[in-house]
Design an enzyme around this catalytic site. Structure first.
Site, PDB file in Angstrom:
ATOM      1  N   ASP A 166       0.862  -1.177   0.000  1.00 15.11           N
ATOM      2  CA  ASP A 166       0.000   0.000   0.000  1.00 15.11           C
ATOM      3  C   ASP A 166       0.900   1.228   0.000  1.00 15.11           C
ATOM      4  O   ASP A 166       1.748   1.384   0.892  1.00 15.11           O
ATOM      5  CB  ASP A 166      -0.895   0.020   1.243  1.00 15.11           C
ATOM      6  CG  ASP A 166      -1.956  -1.061   1.201  1.00 15.11           C
ATOM      7  OD1 ASP A 166      -2.369  -1.451   0.091  1.00 15.11           O
ATOM      8  OD2 ASP A 166      -2.365  -1.535   2.276  1.00 15.11           O
ATOM      9  N   ASP A 205     -13.362  -3.711  -1.931  1.00 17.45           N
ATOM     10  CA  ASP A 205     -13.363  -3.563  -0.479  1.00 17.45           C
ATOM     11  C   ASP A 205     -14.806  -3.759  -0.025  1.00 17.45           C
ATOM     12  O   ASP A 205     -15.705  -3.028  -0.455  1.00 17.45           O
ATOM     13  CB  ASP A 205     -12.877  -2.169  -0.072  1.00 17.45           C
ATOM     14  CG  ASP A 205     -11.424  -1.938  -0.459  1.00 17.45           C
ATOM     15  OD1 ASP A 205     -10.596  -2.829  -0.198  1.00 17.45           O
ATOM     16  OD2 ASP A 205     -11.118  -0.866  -1.025  1.00 17.45           O
TER      17      ASP A 205
END
Length: 251
Positions: free
Chosen positions: A11, A130
């Site tokens: 990330d 997500d």
């Protein structure tokens, strides 16, 4: 049976690797190119970069990081975050990515999946998701790094993704992300059972056996983790050795 893949995920925010819990408490942990090179050395099957604030901030892809990484690693590289047009997909692939991962923009503009698959091939298009469990017991899709609930049923969405031509799904559970209690196996199994394209498990790996558990209890194609690898608690080789000891075929 296809061999299962082990995928470190980076990330990235402001050009640095970061990590948080449930998308909050973000802290910097290092240089993405150096991390990627180390995971290549460890035998990772793929490496994933997510620019976690690009969509929220309305920015494009971190192409300079992609170019430098592509020069130094020799495993497939998937890049997500800030990809909103076919031109963004083209630029990212030209910078050295093998696949792009579209998430927020795919929800806002599902035709981006179809256009990308038609032009570049389904194998280049991964749709990141997500999702979070609702009080009713189903799962709903979020965008913008887990900030916005789209009130879109997860299983309806994954079936649409497959119909539009995506080659792969990367499924991240907001409920388990960064918590390190294991992958969200009920969510993962429901998605794997709903589609025929490969599904990557993401969000929650906290110990060596979590990867094998995901492969044994669902038919997912790959498992992705960040913290365990970033903080050197496990290596990719450790995970593969455990899987092999359980009779799971890995690359």
């Amino acid at each position: 049976m296809l061999a299962k893949r082990i995928i470190p995920c980076l990330d990235v925010r402001d050009g640095r690797v970061v990590k948080g819990v449930n998308f909050e408490g973000i802290r910097e942990v290092g240089d993405p190119v150096a991390f990627a090179a180390e995971y290549d050395r460890q035998g990772a099957d793929e490496i994933v970069f997510y620019d976690i604030t690009a969509s929220h901030e309305g920015r494009g892809v971190i192409l300079d990081v992609v170019r430098e990484t592509a020069r130094r690693v020799f495993v497939p590289l998937t890049v997500g975050g800030g990809i909103s047009t076919v031109d963004d997909i083209r630029d990212t692939l030209r910078a050295g990515a093998d696949k792009v991962s579209v998430n927020s923009q795919a929800v806002k503009n599902p035709q981006l999946i179809k256009e990308g698959a038609d032009i570049f091939g389904s194998q280049c298009i991964c749709v990141g998701i997500d999702a979070k469990k609702t009080p009713a017991g189903n799962w709903t899709v979020y965008i913008n790094g887990g900030r916005v609930d789209m009130h879109l049923d997860l299983l309806d969405w994954v079936r649409q993704i497959e119909q539009l031509g995506a080659g792969e799904i990367c499924l991240n559970s907001i409920d388990t992300d960064g918590v390190r209690g294991g992958f969200d196996l009920p969510m993962l199994k429901a998605v794997v059972d709903a589609v025929n394209i490969p599904v990557i498990a993401s969000g929650g790996a906290g110990k060596l056996t979590d990867f094998g558990d995901a492969f044994e209890q669902t038919d997912c194609s790959a498992a992705l983790a960040a913290s365990l690898f970033h903080f050197r608690e496990l290596t990719v080789a450790d995970v593969k050795a455990d899987c092999r000891s359980r009779g799971i075929i890995v690359r």
